[in-house]
Write an enzyme that holds these catalytic residues in place. Structure first.
Site, PDB file in Angstrom:
ATOM      1  N   GLY A  37       0.874  -1.188   0.000  1.00 40.76           N
ATOM      2  CA  GLY A  37       0.000   0.000   0.000  1.00 40.76           C
ATOM      3  C   GLY A  37       0.900   1.223   0.000  1.00 40.76           C
ATOM      4  N   GLY A  39       0.557   4.312   0.966  1.00 41.58           N
ATOM      5  CA  GLY A  39       0.627   5.074   2.213  1.00 41.58           C
ATOM      6  C   GLY A  39       1.488   4.350   3.239  1.00 41.58           C
ATOM      7  N   ALA A  40       1.181   3.071   3.453  1.00 38.73           N
ATOM      8  CA  ALA A  40       1.921   2.279   4.441  1.00 38.73           C
ATOM      9  C   ALA A  40       3.397   2.182   4.047  1.00 38.73           C
ATOM     10  CB  ALA A  40       1.297   0.891   4.549  1.00 38.73           C
ATOM     11  N   ASN A  41       3.669   1.959   2.773  1.00 35.54           N
ATOM     12  CA  ASN A  41       5.072   1.839   2.333  1.00 35.54           C
ATOM     13  C   ASN A  41       5.849   3.130   2.594  1.00 35.54           C
ATOM     14  OD1 ASN A  41       4.293  -0.637   1.323  1.00 35.54           O
ATOM     15  ND2 ASN A  41       4.290  -0.001  -0.827  1.00 35.54           N
ATOM     16  N   THR A 213      10.243  11.611 -11.004  1.00 38.05           N
ATOM     17  CA  THR A 213      11.160  10.476 -10.861  1.00 38.05           C
ATOM     18  C   THR A 213      11.199   9.709 -12.187  1.00 38.05           C
ATOM     19  OG1 THR A 213       9.395   9.103  -9.940  1.00 38.05           O
ATOM     20  CG2 THR A 213      10.771  10.289  -8.369  1.00 38.05           C
ATOM     21  N   ASP A 240      13.012  -6.001  -8.593  1.00 37.10           N
ATOM     22  CA  ASP A 240      11.570  -5.717  -8.529  1.00 37.10           C
ATOM     23  C   ASP A 240      11.411  -4.224  -8.258  1.00 37.10           C
ATOM     24  OD1 ASP A 240       8.892  -5.496  -7.880  1.00 37.10           O
ATOM     25  OD2 ASP A 240       8.950  -6.867  -6.178  1.00 37.10           O
ATOM     26  N   ALA A 243       7.437  -0.354  -5.176  1.00 37.41           N
ATOM     27  CA  ALA A 243       7.709   0.511  -4.022  1.00 37.41           C
ATOM     28  C   ALA A 243       8.954   1.391  -4.178  1.00 37.41           C
ATOM     29  CB  ALA A 243       7.795  -0.281  -2.710  1.00 37.41           C
ATOM     30  N   ALA A 244       9.539   1.434  -5.375  1.00 40.87           N
ATOM     31  CA  ALA A 244      10.676   2.349  -5.570  1.00 40.87           C
ATOM     32  C   ALA A 244      10.219   3.795  -5.361  1.00 40.87           C
ATOM     33  CB  ALA A 244      11.272   2.167  -6.958  1.00 40.87           C
ATOM     34  N   GLY A 280       9.376  -7.377  -3.238  1.00 38.32           N
ATOM     35  CA  GLY A 280       8.393  -6.935  -2.246  1.00 38.32           C
ATOM     36  C   GLY A 280       8.418  -5.430  -2.047  1.00 38.32           C
ATOM     37  N   SER A 284      11.608  -4.236   0.999  1.00 44.13           N
ATOM     38  CA  SER A 284      12.692  -3.763   0.120  1.00 44.13           C
ATOM     39  C   SER A 284      13.180  -2.360   0.485  1.00 44.13           C
ATOM     40  CB  SER A 284      12.202  -3.758  -1.334  1.00 44.13           C
ATOM     41  OG  SER A 284      11.299  -2.684  -1.544  1.00 44.13           O
TER      42      SER A 284
HETATM   43  O1  RIB Z   1       3.786   1.499  -4.719  1.00 47.28           O
HETATM   44  C1  RIB Z   1       3.712   0.118  -4.523  1.00 47.28           C
HETATM   45  C2  RIB Z   1       2.382  -0.246  -3.944  1.00 47.28           C
HETATM   46  O2  RIB Z   1       1.385   0.006  -4.882  1.00 47.28           O
HETATM   47  C3  RIB Z   1       2.264  -1.709  -3.619  1.00 47.28           C
HETATM   48  O3  RIB Z   1       2.724  -2.030  -2.324  1.00 47.28           O
HETATM   49  C4  RIB Z   1       0.796  -1.999  -3.833  1.00 47.28           C
HETATM   50  O4  RIB Z   1       0.087  -2.151  -2.642  1.00 47.28           O
HETATM   51  C5  RIB Z   1       0.279  -0.820  -4.650  1.00 47.28           C
HETATM   52  O5  RIB Z   1      -0.621  -0.110  -3.972  1.00 47.28           O
END
Ligand code: RIB
Length: 295
Positions: A37, A39-41, A213, A240, A243-244, A280, A284
């Site tokens: 997600g 936000g969470a990331n 980016t 992968d 989430a970059a 992941g 990551s």
């Molecule tokens: O930006 C990566 C995220 O986008 C993933 O973790 C996935 O949940 C999507 O929302």
């Protein structure tokens, strides 16, 4: 304190040799469930670097929700304001990762769609207490607009990662300090083919800075005072790319607490590059030691 208002998803990741065509069945491999997600990331990305982070959002009343909250706590993200929606599924992202490390994502928003005006009214004071607010577009855009209009002017730095890209015309862009689209998102939200024209269009619409980016090509910073600067990315072995962008935004927010925007972008670019070297999302996200070792 950094506040993040955004999504919380379980990511179901399958490796594929290539993306399937419509109607085609393809054999995948390496199935994994990862905490994700945007936000969470981004909350985890900033917390891993040492920031004090509070996450605002919703999960469903299912096992994924509990697992995601436990994961966030283990990264020292404050989730006390995250609400659990009864009778609702937690957000789920179905992600394919191909042999080149590129991804394709299908999102089922679940509880993220319940992050509404009433929620931000209730949590508004806690969000406004932050010095930096990080936003993305995996909760309803109407809620983001509502929140932006309730922020004090010039008291906190507001960063919007406009992902997934959509029409931003409902947002008061003059309340946003830094917009951080990738190249694809910048073209979509500005309607311009040239990145420069697209960025200056968003600046004309009120944003103070646009940082675009560009994956292995780094990032370009455009500012309303006419500044334009390119930041190159270190070369890394890509596994992968998921989430970059989140690593970039989390590191940017963390660094902005004590550093200039120029330095913060440089940290963000290195964090984004490192996030592509592991599979992941939250797993990551790099440590400060790893980012500084890459310099
Ligand atoms: O930006 C990566 C995220 O986008 C993933 O973790 C996935 O949940 C999507 O929302």
């Amino acid at each position: 304190m950094i506040a993040v208002l955004g999504s919380i998803n379980m990511d179901l990741v399958v490796s594929v040799p290539r993306f399937p065509s419509p109607g085609e069945t393809l054999h995948g491999s390496e199935v994994g469930y990862y905490c994700g997600g945007k936000g969470a990331n981004q909350a985890v990305a900033a917390a891993r670097l040492g920031a004090d982070v509070r996450l605002f959002g919703k999960v469903g009343d299912d096992a994924f929700g509990d697992r995601l909250l436990d994961g966030l706590r283990s990264h020292r993200v404050d989730v006390d304001a995250v609400e659990c929606e009864s009778g609702c599924a937690t957000g789920l992202a179905s992600i394919w990762v191909n042999d080149a490390g590129e991804n394709a994502i299908v999102l089922a928003a679940g509880a993220n769609d319940r992050v509404d005006d009433a929620y931000v009214e209730c949590r508004g004071a806690a969000i406004r207490a932050a010095s930096i607010l990080l936003l993305q577009l995996e909760i309803p855009i109407k809620t983001i607009a509502h929140m932006l209009l309730r922020l004090p002017r010039n008291k906190m730095t507001v960063i919007l990662d406009p992902a997934p890209a959509c029409d931003l015309s409902v947002l008061p862009l003059d309340r946003i300090d830094i917009l951080t689209p990738n190249e694809h998102e910048l073209r979509l939200i500005s309607g311009k083919e040239s990145l420069e024209e697209g960025a200056f269009d968003l600046l004309d619409r009120g944003a103070k800075h646009v940082v675009c980016t560009m994956g292995h090509a780094g990032a370009v910073w455009f500012s309303s005072d006419g500044t334009m600067a390119h930041f190159s990315a270190p070369e890394v072995a890509v596994v992968d790319t998921t989430a970059a962008g989140d690593a970039f935004n989390g590191a940017l927010a963390w660094a902005l607490q004590t550093r200039s925007l120029e330095d913060a972008i440089a940290y963000g670019v290195r964090a984004g590059a490192l996030a592509t070297t592991k599979r992941g999302a939250q797993e990551s996200l790099p440590t400060l030691h790893a980012i500084e070792a890459l310099a």
